[in-house]
Design an enzyme around this catalytic site. Structure first.
Site, PDB file in Angstrom:
ATOM      1  N   LYS A  67       0.802  -1.220   0.000  1.00  0.00           N
ATOM      2  CA  LYS A  67       0.000   0.000   0.000  1.00  0.00           C
ATOM      3  C   LYS A  67       0.838   1.275   0.000  1.00  0.00           C
ATOM      4  O   LYS A  67       0.373   2.326  -0.472  1.00  0.00           O
ATOM      5  CB  LYS A  67      -0.966   0.001   1.182  1.00  0.00           C
ATOM      6  CG  LYS A  67      -2.051  -1.059   1.062  1.00  0.00           C
ATOM      7  CD  LYS A  67      -3.060  -0.967   2.208  1.00  0.00           C
ATOM      8  CE  LYS A  67      -4.155  -2.010   2.054  1.00  0.00           C
ATOM      9  NZ  LYS A  67      -5.190  -1.890   3.112  1.00  0.00           N
ATOM     10  N   ASP A 104     -10.318   2.298   1.587  1.00  0.00           N
ATOM     11  CA  ASP A 104     -10.525   1.760   2.934  1.00  0.00           C
ATOM     12  C   ASP A 104     -11.220   2.780   3.830  1.00  0.00           C
ATOM     13  O   ASP A 104     -12.106   2.425   4.624  1.00  0.00           O
ATOM     14  CB  ASP A 104      -9.181   1.378   3.570  1.00  0.00           C
ATOM     15  CG  ASP A 104      -8.604   0.087   3.014  1.00  0.00           C
ATOM     16  OD1 ASP A 104      -9.385  -0.766   2.559  1.00  0.00           O
ATOM     17  OD2 ASP A 104      -7.364  -0.064   3.040  1.00  0.00           O
TER      18      ASP A 104
END
Length: 274
Positions: A67, A104
């Site tokens: 990420k 997210d």
């Protein structure tokens, strides 16, 4: 018919439910020419993998440990992704650019909103990893008061306080030995690995608030089972996974509304079969 490709990358990746969710969305949307795969890719292999992608690629989902590693390989990232220095979504634009986003954070907020959880006066976060920083970013939008982060080291505590300052959240830190205190908060977000919160199951209060445990396998965790047994509102990792995947599907395909119900049902079937 030319195929349009997307995939999830990470290491380890074999446990990922993302292919199940995205394929369910494609089927429901009638996107017969779309495919979604998974690839075992670590940080060292990521640059070559990205360099080898052709024009048939529409997007990527990123899980750990990629990420942050993906960011230098992109042409730009959204403000949301920049706020936590983490990208879980890459969209390949028609003009060849690679643009990163973080679904997210809005996914977590959407999952909470679906369960009627809006503004809260205070909250607790269990853990201090990458998901914890996303939790703080989400809490910055819905928590009007203090957030207490329960962590295992002074270094992690410092990190969480720094994230709080950066994100505009009033963060207090406490040692993990006091984690049972977290369960009295109106909203508890558990971001720890499997088994880490099992020791807290016996400390669930008589009238708990809302627990968002980001794990989905194994499920329910001991803490989640105890919380539900006491009548508390419970969200799990599948809730987060589905809501963030909905946003990914919409960004990658251009669809105005990904099929949330079909994606959730597919995820539930896959977990039940494990």
């Amino acid at each position: 018919m030319s195929r349009i490709r997307a995939a999830v990358l990470g290491s380890p990746i074999e446990h990922s439910l993302s292919p199940v969710l995205h394929r369910a969305a494609y089927q429901e949307l009638g996107l017969a020419d779309w495919s979604y795969d998974r690839f075992e890719v670590d940080e060292a292999a990521l640059p070559d993998f990205i360099a080898g992608l052709g024009p048939e690629w529409a997007g990527l989902s990123l899980t750990m440990p990629l990420k942050r590693a993906i960011i230098p390989l992109l042409d730009g990232i959204s403000d949301t992704a920049a706020s936590v220095e983490a990208v879980n979504t890459v969209v390949f634009t028609e003009d060849g650019r690679r643009v990163g986003d973080n679904t997210d954070i809005p996914g977590l907020l959407s999952a909470l909103a679906e369960q009627g959880v809006g503004k809260v006066e205070s909250a607790a976060v269990l853990g201090a990893g990458a998901t914890a920083s996303s939790a703080l970013a989400a809490l910055a939008r819905i928590c009007s008061g203090e957030v207490t982060a329960y962590v295992r080291s002074s270094a992690r505590a410092a990190e969480m306080r720094e994230w709080g300052e950066r994100l505009g959240v009033d963060v207090r830190t406490a040692d993990w030995s006091r984690a049972a205190e977290a369960l009295a908060a109106p909203l508890v977000i558990a971001t720890t690995p499997a088994g880490a919160t099992d020791e807290l199951a016996g400390a669930v209060p008589a009238a708990p608030g809302t627990l968002f445990d980001v794990l989905y396998d194994p499920w329910p965790t001991a803490l989640a089972a105890a919380w539900s047994g006491r009548g508390g509102k419970l969200l799990g990792g599948l809730d987060l996974l589905v809501h963030q995947a909905v946003l990914q599907v919409e960004q990658m395909t251009g669809s105005p509304a990904a099929p949330l119900a079909a994606m959730r049902a597919a995820g539930e079937r896959a977990l039940a079969a494990r």
